[in-house]
Design an enzyme around this catalytic site. Structure first.
Site, PDB file in Angstrom:
ATOM      1  N   LEU A   1      10.384 -12.634  12.637  1.00  0.00           N
ATOM      2  CA  LEU A   1       9.242 -12.117  13.410  1.00  0.00           C
ATOM      3  C   LEU A   1       8.726 -10.788  12.869  1.00  0.00           C
ATOM      4  CD1 LEU A   1      10.214 -12.978  17.099  1.00  0.00           C
ATOM      5  CD2 LEU A   1       8.837 -14.285  15.476  1.00  0.00           C
ATOM      6  N   GLY A   2       9.141 -10.411  11.684  1.00  0.00           N
ATOM      7  CA  GLY A   2       8.645  -9.169  11.086  1.00  0.00           C
ATOM      8  C   GLY A   2       7.327  -9.381  10.364  1.00  0.00           C
TER       9      GLY A   2
ATOM     10  N   LEU B   1       6.658 -10.322   7.380  1.00  0.00           N
ATOM     11  CA  LEU B   1       6.525 -11.411   6.397  1.00  0.00           C
ATOM     12  C   LEU B   1       6.934 -12.799   6.882  1.00  0.00           C
ATOM     13  CD1 LEU B   1       7.940  -9.561   3.240  1.00  0.00           C
ATOM     14  CD2 LEU B   1       5.620  -9.543   4.167  1.00  0.00           C
TER      15      LEU B   1
ATOM     16  N   ASP C   1      14.983 -14.944  15.031  1.00  0.00           N
ATOM     17  CA  ASP C   1      14.991 -13.471  15.122  1.00  0.00           C
ATOM     18  C   ASP C   1      15.768 -13.113  16.380  1.00  0.00           C
ATOM     19  OD1 ASP C   1      14.170 -10.612  15.133  1.00  0.00           O
ATOM     20  OD2 ASP C   1      12.693 -11.265  13.671  1.00  0.00           O
ATOM     21  N   ILE C   2      15.901 -11.790  16.641  1.00  0.00           N
ATOM     22  CA  ILE C   2      16.548 -11.372  17.885  1.00  0.00           C
ATOM     23  C   ILE C   2      15.506 -10.906  18.897  1.00  0.00           C
ATOM     24  CG2 ILE C   2      18.796 -10.790  16.915  1.00  0.00           C
ATOM     25  CD1 ILE C   2      17.840  -7.871  16.716  1.00  0.00           C
TER      26      ILE C   2
ATOM     27  N   TYR D   1      18.578   1.996   2.845  1.00  0.00           N
ATOM     28  CA  TYR D   1      17.857   0.737   2.566  1.00  0.00           C
ATOM     29  C   TYR D   1      18.048   0.328   1.104  1.00  0.00           C
ATOM     30  CZ  TYR D   1      13.688  -2.317   2.178  1.00  0.00           C
ATOM     31  OH  TYR D   1      12.807  -3.362   1.962  1.00  0.00           O
TER      32      TYR D   1
ATOM     33  N   LYS E   1      20.162  -2.774  -0.558  1.00  0.00           N
ATOM     34  CA  LYS E   1      19.502  -3.822  -1.345  1.00  0.00           C
ATOM     35  C   LYS E   1      20.140  -3.974  -2.735  1.00  0.00           C
ATOM     36  CE  LYS E   1      16.332  -5.401   1.520  1.00  0.00           C
ATOM     37  NZ  LYS E   1      16.230  -6.804   1.938  1.00  0.00           N
TER      38      LYS E   1
ATOM     39  N   ILE F   1       4.244  -4.588   0.674  1.00  0.00           N
ATOM     40  CA  ILE F   1       3.428  -5.781   0.968  1.00  0.00           C
ATOM     41  C   ILE F   1       2.335  -5.440   1.984  1.00  0.00           C
ATOM     42  CG2 ILE F   1       3.458  -8.179   1.736  1.00  0.00           C
ATOM     43  CD1 ILE F   1       5.042  -7.612  -0.905  1.00  0.00           C
TER      44      ILE F   1
END
Ligand code: NAI
Ligand code: AKB
Length: 373
Positions: free
Chosen positions: A64-65, A67, A88-89, A195, A199, A225
């Site tokens: 649900l973010g 992307l 999603d949560i 972050y 990654k 993005i």
């Protein structure tokens, strides 16, 4: 001494026994409520049900973010609505809930994730859950849990159930000691954000699981993005989305980065196209498992000039946020994606003028938008 020599021989046999220089032999399996143990990779519980003629059965985490909803839409067009589960949560909006299967999935809940994968016979997993750069710095313990512990759960489940796994990485996986203009696929990676650290960890763990357990891990390093119908989730590149909304609504935009801060960016359609292409690519074409992808690179000043072709009265001011500026200053300015272009034919469709035209056509015409072009 003989024991040491034997161990050394066993290790070197393991490291030399497959194409990627590692031995594919064991799959890590976590028995529920028991500490991790290892079993042979051909154990009978493996759910290898996806043959090349079938559609994959897809799960998207953190869907649900910014992307995930767009990715689900693209994949559902290709594989059929019911073959793509968004999770999603958070609570989905009505239009998302009614557009295809949605379930609650907390990536920190290993048992629940495993049930979802088994019950739905998942074969492809897109792991989008994450805390992005700015929100990650604001809550390091949560970012560490979601981005690192969550990834461990996903890797084990993917290896155990023989999934094809996509995990996005980012320009944020590089740091101040990386070459920044351009940044190649293989170079120093010493990021200074939780972050970025998480990654790099994801890239290395995915590649390790690929070599060690044969996991079909695929990873792209996305630039910032830009999308019209979804909001970014707390990153450093978010300004390049917000400027469009503010230009249309108020004709003013206050930018938190300096005017000359150059960062790689990409329109969402290109990002999702690349994601599907790398997942579709035959394994033999992939000389690496983590690729940079690139489309354009611009500064806030250059973006504002392009936006002003549509909103000539746009007033751009700058109020630099030190945290995000420091992050941006440590990231690549230009991305070298020649390996992706060579190996699986990556090619972007949107450059800066095309991006701006598309954003304005999506966000609709407004009295402010001049017919300057
Ligand atoms: N949007 C961008 O510019 C870029 C995104 N990426 C990566 O792409 C992926 C998707 O990015 P976005 O959609 O922009 O992120 P986002 O921040 O908009 O969405 C992330 C989602 O993860 C979910 N989430 C958080 N904790 C969770 C948990 N415990 N269990 C399950 N879900 C949880 C959130 O509810 C949220 O919906 C991320 O991995 C991100 O690092 C990489 C580079 C650029
Ligand atoms: C580039 C990214 O990974 C993200 N948009 C962020 O700014 O944190």
């Amino acid at each position: 001494m003989p024991i040491v020599r034997n161990l050394g021989r066993a290790a070197s046999q393991l490291l030399q026994s497959s194409g990627c220089g590692c031995g594919v032999s064991l799959v890590p399996v976590r028995a529920i409520g028991v500490s991790p143990r290892q079993v042979a990779s051909d154990a009978s519980f493996h759910s290898v049900t996806f043959s090349e003629s079938d559609h994959p059965r897809v799960l998207i985490t953190g869907g649900l973010g910014q992307l995930g909803v767009g990715l689900a839409k693209l994949l559902r067009k290709r594989f059929g609505k019911n073959n793509v589960i968004l999770s999603d949560i958070r609570k989905p909006a009505d239009n998302v809930f009614y557009s295809g299967p949605f379930i609650f999935a907390d990536i920190l809940d290993y048992k629940n994730l495993r049930e979802i994968v088994v019950n739905n016979r998942i074969t492809w997993l897109f792991h989008y859950s994450a805390l992005l750069s700015a929100v990650g710095e604001a809550n390091v313990p949560l970012a560490r849990a979601v981005n690192i512990t969550g990834l461990h759960n996903i890797l084990d489940i993917a290896a155990e159930h023989n999934l094809r796994l996509f995990v996005p990485s980012t320009i944020g996986a590089f740091g101040p000691t990386s070459p920044r203009d351009p940044t190649p696929d293989l170079c120093i990676q010493r990021p200074r954000t939780i972050y970025g650290v998480s990654k790099v960890h994801a890239e290395l763990m995915g590649e390790y699981y690929h070599c060690r357990y044969g996991l079909d891990f695929r990873c792209l390093r996305y630039p910032g993005i830009i999308s019209a119908d979804s909001q970014p989730g707390g990153g450093t590149t978010d300004y390049a989305v917000q400027i469009f909304h503010d230009a249309i609504k108020t004709g003013k935009f206050k930018c938190y980065l300096r005017p000359d801060t150059r960062l790689p960016m990409m329109y969402i359609d290109d990002c999702l196209k690349a994601t599907l292409e790398v997942m579709d690519a035959p394994a033999e074409a992939l000389t690496m498992r983590t690729y940079n992808i690139s489309a354009m690179s611009f500064t806030p000043e250059e973006l504002a000039q392009e936006v002003q072709k549509y909103v000539p009265e746009l007033q751009m001011t700058y109020n630099v946020d030190q945290v995000r500026q420091a992050i941006a200053d440590s990231w690549p300015m230009n991305f070298d994606d020649s390996n992706a272009r060579r190996d699986w034919g990556w090619k972007h469709d949107y450059d800066l003028p095309e991006l701006v035209t598309t954003m304005f056509s999506y966000l609709g015409s407004d009295s402010r938008i001049a017919q300057a072009n």
